[in-house]
Design a protein around this motif. Sequence first.
Motif, PDB file in Angstrom:
ATOM      1  N   ARG A  54      10.029 -15.373 -18.833  1.00 49.61           N
ATOM      2  CA  ARG A  54       9.113 -14.982 -19.903  1.00 49.61           C
ATOM      3  C   ARG A  54       9.822 -14.125 -20.943  1.00 49.61           C
ATOM      4  NH1 ARG A  54       5.699 -11.441 -17.530  1.00 49.61           N
ATOM      5  NH2 ARG A  54       4.846 -10.898 -19.541  1.00 49.61           N
ATOM      6  N   TYR A  55      10.709 -13.274 -20.430  1.00 46.25           N
ATOM      7  CA  TYR A  55      11.357 -12.334 -21.349  1.00 46.25           C
ATOM      8  C   TYR A  55      12.335 -13.031 -22.288  1.00 46.25           C
ATOM      9  CZ  TYR A  55       9.460  -8.751 -18.316  1.00 46.25           C
ATOM     10  OH  TYR A  55       8.622  -7.960 -17.612  1.00 46.25           O
ATOM     11  N   LEU A  56      12.717 -14.265 -21.895  1.00 45.73           N
ATOM     12  CA  LEU A  56      13.652 -14.990 -22.774  1.00 45.73           C
ATOM     13  C   LEU A  56      12.931 -15.739 -23.872  1.00 45.73           C
ATOM     14  CD1 LEU A  56      16.186 -16.505 -20.249  1.00 45.73           C
ATOM     15  CD2 LEU A  56      16.511 -14.587 -21.812  1.00 45.73           C
ATOM     16  N   GLY A  57      11.574 -15.798 -23.733  1.00 46.22           N
ATOM     17  CA  GLY A  57      10.798 -16.516 -24.735  1.00 46.22           C
ATOM     18  C   GLY A  57      10.712 -17.978 -24.412  1.00 46.22           C
ATOM     19  N   ASP A  58      10.143 -18.711 -25.345  1.00 48.37           N
ATOM     20  CA  ASP A  58      10.020 -20.155 -25.236  1.00 48.37           C
ATOM     21  C   ASP A  58       9.129 -20.627 -24.079  1.00 48.37           C
ATOM     22  OD1 ASP A  58      11.541 -20.351 -27.390  1.00 48.37           O
ATOM     23  OD2 ASP A  58      13.368 -21.070 -26.366  1.00 48.37           O
ATOM     24  N   THR A  59       8.448 -19.781 -23.416  1.00 47.68           N
ATOM     25  CA  THR A  59       7.501 -20.255 -22.396  1.00 47.68           C
ATOM     26  C   THR A  59       6.095 -20.197 -22.983  1.00 47.68           C
ATOM     27  OG1 THR A  59       7.559 -18.041 -21.522  1.00 47.68           O
ATOM     28  CG2 THR A  59       8.808 -19.702 -20.321  1.00 47.68           C
ATOM     29  N   GLU A  60       5.119 -20.635 -22.153  1.00 49.42           N
ATOM     30  CA  GLU A  60       3.751 -20.702 -22.723  1.00 49.42           C
ATOM     31  C   GLU A  60       3.176 -19.305 -22.937  1.00 49.42           C
ATOM     32  OE1 GLU A  60       3.749 -21.874 -18.365  1.00 49.42           O
ATOM     33  OE2 GLU A  60       4.908 -22.258 -20.160  1.00 49.42           O
ATOM     34  N   SER A  61       3.641 -18.329 -22.106  1.00 47.26           N
ATOM     35  CA  SER A  61       3.106 -16.977 -22.299  1.00 47.26           C
ATOM     36  C   SER A  61       4.262 -16.000 -22.523  1.00 47.26           C
ATOM     37  CB  SER A  61       2.322 -16.552 -21.056  1.00 47.26           C
ATOM     38  OG  SER A  61       3.157 -16.690 -19.923  1.00 47.26           O
ATOM     39  N   PRO A  62       4.799 -16.004 -23.729  1.00 46.45           N
ATOM     40  CA  PRO A  62       5.964 -15.142 -23.942  1.00 46.45           C
ATOM     41  C   PRO A  62       5.595 -13.662 -23.841  1.00 46.45           C
ATOM     42  CG  PRO A  62       5.215 -16.086 -26.024  1.00 46.45           C
ATOM     43  CD  PRO A  62       4.363 -16.675 -24.967  1.00 46.45           C
ATOM     44  N   SER A 104      19.057 -22.588 -16.878  1.00 42.00           N
ATOM     45  CA  SER A 104      18.447 -22.310 -18.177  1.00 42.00           C
ATOM     46  C   SER A 104      18.644 -20.855 -18.577  1.00 42.00           C
ATOM     47  CB  SER A 104      16.964 -22.656 -18.140  1.00 42.00           C
ATOM     48  OG  SER A 104      16.300 -21.731 -17.302  1.00 42.00           O
ATOM     49  N   PHE A 105      18.771 -19.984 -17.598  1.00 45.00           N
ATOM     50  CA  PHE A 105      19.032 -18.579 -17.937  1.00 45.00           C
ATOM     51  C   PHE A 105      20.334 -18.444 -18.715  1.00 45.00           C
ATOM     52  CE2 PHE A 105      15.713 -17.612 -15.056  1.00 45.00           C
ATOM     53  CZ  PHE A 105      15.237 -16.377 -15.447  1.00 45.00           C
ATOM     54  N   PHE A 106      21.353 -19.213 -18.286  1.00 46.27           N
ATOM     55  CA  PHE A 106      22.653 -19.102 -18.949  1.00 46.27           C
ATOM     56  C   PHE A 106      22.658 -19.797 -20.307  1.00 46.27           C
ATOM     57  CE2 PHE A 106      23.647 -18.426 -14.529  1.00 46.27           C
ATOM     58  CZ  PHE A 106      24.573 -17.403 -14.577  1.00 46.27           C
TER      59      PHE A 106
END
Lengths: 841, 326
Positions: A37-45, A89-91
């Motif tokens: 979530r903290y990286l953004g781009d998810t449904e609930s940033p 995806s984290f990297f």
Amino acid sequence: MDPARSEVRLAVQEAVHTLSSSEDGGHIFSTLGTLKRYLGDTESPAHPKEKEEFATVHFSAVLRCLAGVLSPSWLELLPDGRLEELWASFFLEGPADQAFLVLMESIEGTAGPSFRLMRMAQLLASFLRTGRMAALMEAQCRQQAPPGFPLLRETLLGRVVGLPDRLGNRLQRENLAEFLPQNYFPLLGKEAVRVLQAVVDSLRGGLDCSVSFVSQVLGKVCVHGRQQEMLGVLVPGLTALTEGSCLWQRVCWRLVEQVPDRAAEAVLTGLVEAAPGPEVLSRLLGNLVVKNKKAQFVMTRKLLFLQYRLTTPALQSLLGYLAMDSQRRPLLVQVLKELLDTWGSSSAVRHTPLPQQRYVSKAALICLALLGDAELRDSRDELLASMMAGVQCRLDSSLPTVRRLGMVVAELVSARLHPEGPPLRFQCEEDELSLEMRALATPRPAGDGVLEAGSPSLAAAPAETPAETPAEAPAEAVDSGVPQARLEGSDSELDSDDEFVPYDMSGDTELKSGKAPLYVRDCVEALTTSEDGERWEAALRALEGLICKSPEATREVSVELAKVLLHLEERTCVAGFEGLRQRALVAVTVTDPARVAEYLTSQFYALNYSLRQRMDILDVLTLAAQELSRPGRLSRAPQHGRPSPGTCGSLPLAASQPGSTAAPDWRVAVEERIRSKTRRFSKGMPQLGPVGGPNAFNSVAGYFFFPLIQRFDRPLVTFDLLGDDQLVLGRLTHTLGAMMYLAVNTTVAVPMGKALLEFVWALRFHGDTYVRRGLLSAVSSVLLSVPARRLLEDLPDELLEARSWLADVAEKDPDEDCRVLAVKALLLLERLKDKLLPPSP
Amino acid sequence: MAAHLSPPPDPQFVLRGTQSPVHALHFCRGAQAQGCPLLFSGSQDGLVHIWSLQTRRAVAALDGHGGQCVTWLQTLPQGHQLLSQGRDLKLCLWDLAEGRNTVVDSVRLESVGFCKSAILAGGQPRWTLAVPGKASDEVQILEMPSKTSVCTLKPEADAKPGMPMCLGLWQADSSPRPLLLAGYEDGSVALWDISERKMCSHVSCHEEPVMGLDFDPEKARGVSGSAGKALAVWSLDGRQALQVHGTHELTNAGVAEVAIRPDRRVLATAGWDHRVRVFHWRTMRPLAVLASHSAAVQCVAFAATGGLLAAGSKDQRISVWSLYPP
């Protein structure tokens, strides 16, 4: 404490704990989901503040933890690779710089080939593939204030540029194609173009940006010697983008300006080499050369005077760049002056290698073509003076190529500087060099585009002359000489005779042998007193054959004949006069070696001879020595009884280079060796080998050698070997070397070798290249001709001295041929050592 | 005209073994040559060699001149008979039939000059022979084989053409009167009517002595070569007057002999400059310069058929060429 920060910290701590301890795939997946979530781009940033907190403080730690837990069993906690996808995806989505650093760190920290290492390497490869490198650099460009950690930035830079080396070291044979330098650096170039595109876009949007990180990357890559790979991609991209866009040009200029000073040379050299022409170079560099001292030094001094590596098109684009702007043109005038200064300095002529002299000449000619008449007029006298000095010392040189270069450049320069005056012309025919130089010196038309700059168009191709024109002319002339018209007509039945095609009758020349003398004495008389040009020429032509035919008669007049021939001057234009005289002299010397050689060597040091005559003496002595030492000469001697002028005439002409003299003998030796090593199952008729015989040079070598070597250091009024007449000295050294070589297997070889080594020692620091070449080949001849044991017993000190001198020359001599010769001599010395040491058991 | 000239040809073969300079050549003519072509050569040491052109070897050597140079060779149309003239002042008639080689007759010559003889022989047993006469400027005509002297042709007292250097006998088809062409020392060529014993015409063609001549009766045109640099072409008009048609300049002086090929298409000259020159006879266009000898070429001869050309030289060799085969 800020509630957002503590919340993020808690979440991260929990996640790290879960990751390191939990074995439950579902749990891990949901934990990672929260972090995502903290990286953004998810449904609930998450909240932007939280995101920033996570990115700056915790992201690296999370990544390290993620890298730490990687193992085959961990990835299989959830089916279908869902966990792996999320893990990666984290990297690939987080801040690129941190991801990159962690990736590199964990790859370097992982021992040996292992699952984890390969997974990380594959992840890094997909990091590169997905264009994260551009994101990394772009992020560096966008950071407004200088970042708090210059060290971090330095580390990042080191990793980005050093990636192929580090990965290569780590992965060894398992290395992936993406990490090979030939793939990685072009990729880096492509990414750099994308970054610059982003920079330009944001500048258009009014945002401030800095390209300094890209400049640093570029600088470092170039310093690492990867200009070609990176600029090969970068320059064409920028060439297209800068065309017609001022903003892009300014970004480019900025890019080059920001390159650190220590990398400036590498970058500029790479750009000059990669740019397809002066226009492009000018768009890429702007007026950098005026603004930046370092760049000015590189472009106007280092690339032109200290190095000579640029190709001609690159040289043209460099100098063309200087000529393209009014601010830079004074620099070009300055450069031309310095170039001609260098060209005219006698010390430069003596101490720089030939390719560099050619390079400087080319640069000067290109400058001349680029500069206008008005600019040249101001400094014409100065330029002419330098040019004249250069011609002077080049014409003095004993190397033909240097003389030739001097003549060609002098003609072109004077034609450019003095177009109205009488042209300076040397008698030298056109060759590749002069054509190339001429093409460089002709000013290019203004519209000459980028494409043509790549290939200097050679001066007009040789005109296609139809082959039949020369052949047709004589045939017609012959036809017209016949009273044909009046004879025709009476009978027409034989018209078919016209199909009689005439043969080539060009060989139908006047016969001149009618007046040839039949005795050697008559020849001498004809050559000295005859006023009849035809008889004189016939005598000269007949002489060699007569000498071979009647050695007894020749011996009676040998010295007299040698004297006549030595002083003979070409009275009328006789084709091949020099060759005829030389062959006759050689024949006399071979017939009566002792007396004629004594005479010739004494005349070599006599007063009142021209340099030409002295060099003729040396050539004749060499050729005669070669003929005398030829194996199988004695057994073939009876053939001289028959009138076969070819027997003596087959000598190679003017073989004062020992290499060329020795060639046939070497071939014989090599063939002999091949034959002895080849095993044959059946043989035909046993071939009669050449009959062995004593070296005829043995008994007379002393007459040839010692009088020449004794008096070289005693100058005469008209002849100073150690002074101005170094050309003759060079020829003398070559002659002595050749004689030494030809004296192989003779008893006199040992004292000759000793004397020759002393001679070499006295002259070893001679300034003239030709002399040094002669000395080096003389040393080789000594090593080849004197038996190995005698060398060691009689000349150990000389050998040691020679060896250290050879090693020195092989390393430091400016002339390439000298270095090669020195290396050859050193190899011979090594071989000598092998021969003397007992073979190891 | 051809754009590219081919290089001069090489001889078809070279006959060696005379061991002496070759001064006379003659191809065997007529019926006896069929199937077995022969070449006769006369050399300076007095021998006449008979060469088989099939095996290219000497078949026999005839020694009839006592070591003196053989200057002229000629076969008779009837029978296997060969005439040879030598510097021993003898003209021998050899019988070569069935492998014999004996002298059956000989004529004593009176002149010590270099002049070669000439014959006029049809199918009849009687034939005419022209030889240099007793006085230096005379030509003697003999009727053979009886050896009766028909006449002596002597120029008018005030003409002084010098010695005759070469002779040519011929008889026009239409007329029964034999004619003699003679080249003289002063470079002139004269036409004699033998039956009237008078000089019909006399024309000066050369500066130097005439060394050789040949005549083409069909075209009534002849050619002569001299010690000088020119070849002269002359012709005979209806009133039996000689006219010089033109001269052709050579590169080097000295022509020892000229010969027109029997099919009258090609002319060859033997040059003192070691070269044989070949011309197109009708147009006098130079066709080839054959340079394979290393000393002066003394004689040339054409075979009756097949177009073979032989040249004999002072370098003791005989080169045989096949150029422009008919």
